[in-house]
Write an enzyme that holds these catalytic residues in place. Structure first.
Site, PDB file in Angstrom:
ATOM      1  N   CYS A 100      15.271 -89.338  19.855  1.00 51.46           N
ATOM      2  CA  CYS A 100      13.891 -88.857  19.899  1.00 51.46           C
ATOM      3  C   CYS A 100      13.274 -88.881  18.489  1.00 51.46           C
ATOM      4  O   CYS A 100      13.834 -88.311  17.553  1.00 51.46           O
ATOM      5  CB  CYS A 100      13.826 -87.451  20.466  1.00 51.46           C
ATOM      6  N   ASN A 199      17.680-100.550  25.954  1.00 50.35           N
ATOM      7  CA  ASN A 199      16.413 -99.870  26.216  1.00 50.35           C
ATOM      8  C   ASN A 199      15.366-100.337  25.213  1.00 50.35           C
ATOM      9  O   ASN A 199      15.664-100.575  24.059  1.00 50.35           O
ATOM     10  CB  ASN A 199      16.630 -98.355  26.116  1.00 50.35           C
ATOM     11  N   ARG A 224       8.735 -96.161  29.810  1.00 48.14           N
ATOM     12  CA  ARG A 224       7.286 -96.283  30.003  1.00 48.14           C
ATOM     13  C   ARG A 224       6.921 -97.358  31.021  1.00 48.14           C
ATOM     14  O   ARG A 224       5.864 -97.281  31.647  1.00 48.14           O
ATOM     15  CB  ARG A 224       6.614 -96.559  28.650  1.00 48.14           C
TER      16      ARG A 224
END
Length: 309
Positions: A100, A199, A224
């Protein structure tokens, strides 16, 4: 638990704060996603019994297998969070977020902040592995903080005892806009013995196949690319989009009902951002968004969906 199969990639829904809650995951699961993951949860909030956070752990009845993702940088707090999750049934995997990029997470040394201290990252993984009663432990990483060190990160995760790793092909400083480095993901795959999931910017069948060819990875994680398009996993598996306008409307209405069931009338407000993405490309999208932005009544939102979709 057998999660990975030879010659068949694992398709995973990425945890996205504010989007991949239980109602969304329930809908996506119907379209062939193999693994769903909770939104990222603060280990501190879990350790100290935050009701809001514990509600976020709740899984849908069709989420099998199911993973819960935690973030944290303090081994003692992470241990307490793991012990809290040990008492909750239905969780198959604990996933550590080490990717993150959000400043408030990084400043506490969590998320991609762990990539600046690989010894700490390794020890946090060992803590989870030691105290968790779940079947598997996984880690989601980026390929570096300011500079690319993919192999070093992959080895730290493997040495920590993780059962598999998901790699977002950008550094923390690259945010979400820099070019995804699939070759760096391939480097990790070639140097570790645990399964690797790729990813980053995978939003259609062609890109998915390209990433699998470049990386030789064991699976793909979509984030997304699934927002506003929960049927993407069906497309990735079949190579074509078979969703017509009527089915799209049915999916949106089902998602909306699930939001109301889970959140009550507050689900109306929370669903607006989903309607923004669902409405991309429809006739009158701008007018539709203006109408829903201030609407708080479920019946009126329902009518607007029927009208515009």
């Amino acid at each position: 638990m057998k999660l990975f199969e030879k010659d068949r990639p694992l398709y995973v829904l990425a945890p996205l704060a504010g989007f991949t809650d239980l109602p969304f995951r329930r809908v996506v699961k119907k379209f062939g996603v193999d693994l769903t993951i909770s939104e990222m949860l603060s280990s501190n909030a879990l350790a100290y019994d935050s009701e809001k956070t514990l509600k976020m752990v709740t899984k849908a009845d069709n989420e099998i297998p199911y993973s819960v993702q935690i973030a944290g940088s303090d081994e003692v707090v992470v241990k307490r969070a793991v012990e809290k999750l040990n008492s909750i049934n239905g969780i198959d995997i604990l996933d550590l977020n080490a990717g993150c990029p959000v400043p408030k997470v990084v400043k506490n040394g969590a998320g991609s902040g762990l990539l600046k201290d690989l010894n700490k990252l390794e020890n946090i993984i060992k803590t989870i592995k030691k105290y968790s009663n779940k079947k598997l432990t996984s880690v989601k990483v980026r390929i570096g903080f300011d500079k690319k060190i993919p192999v070093e990160i992959g080895k730290a995760v493997e040495n920590g005892g993780a059962d598999f790793i998901t790699v977002h092909g950008r550094t923390r400083s690259g945010g979400f806009k820099s070019q995804v480095d699939y070759e760096a993901i391939a480097e990790i795959k070639s140097k570790v013995s645990i399964p690797v999931i790729a990813n980053g910017d995978i939003n259609n069948f062609e890109t998915a196949q390209k990433v699998l060819d470049i990386t030789n990875c064991d699976g793909l994680m979509i984030g997304r690319g699934a927002v506003g398009k929960p049927w993407i996993f069906q497309e990735l598996k079949n190579g074509k989009n078979s969703i017509n306008n009527q089915l799209k409307k049915d999916i949106i209405l089902e998602h909306f009902k699930a939001m109301l069931d889970f959140y009550g009338n507050y689900g109306v407000i929370l669903f607006r951002k989903h309607l923004h993405t669902y409405s991309k490309g429809i006739s009158g999208a701008s007018d539709f968004r203006k109408l829903i932005n201030s609407e708080t009544e479920a019946d009126k939102i329902n009518s607007l969906i029927h009208q515009y979709f």
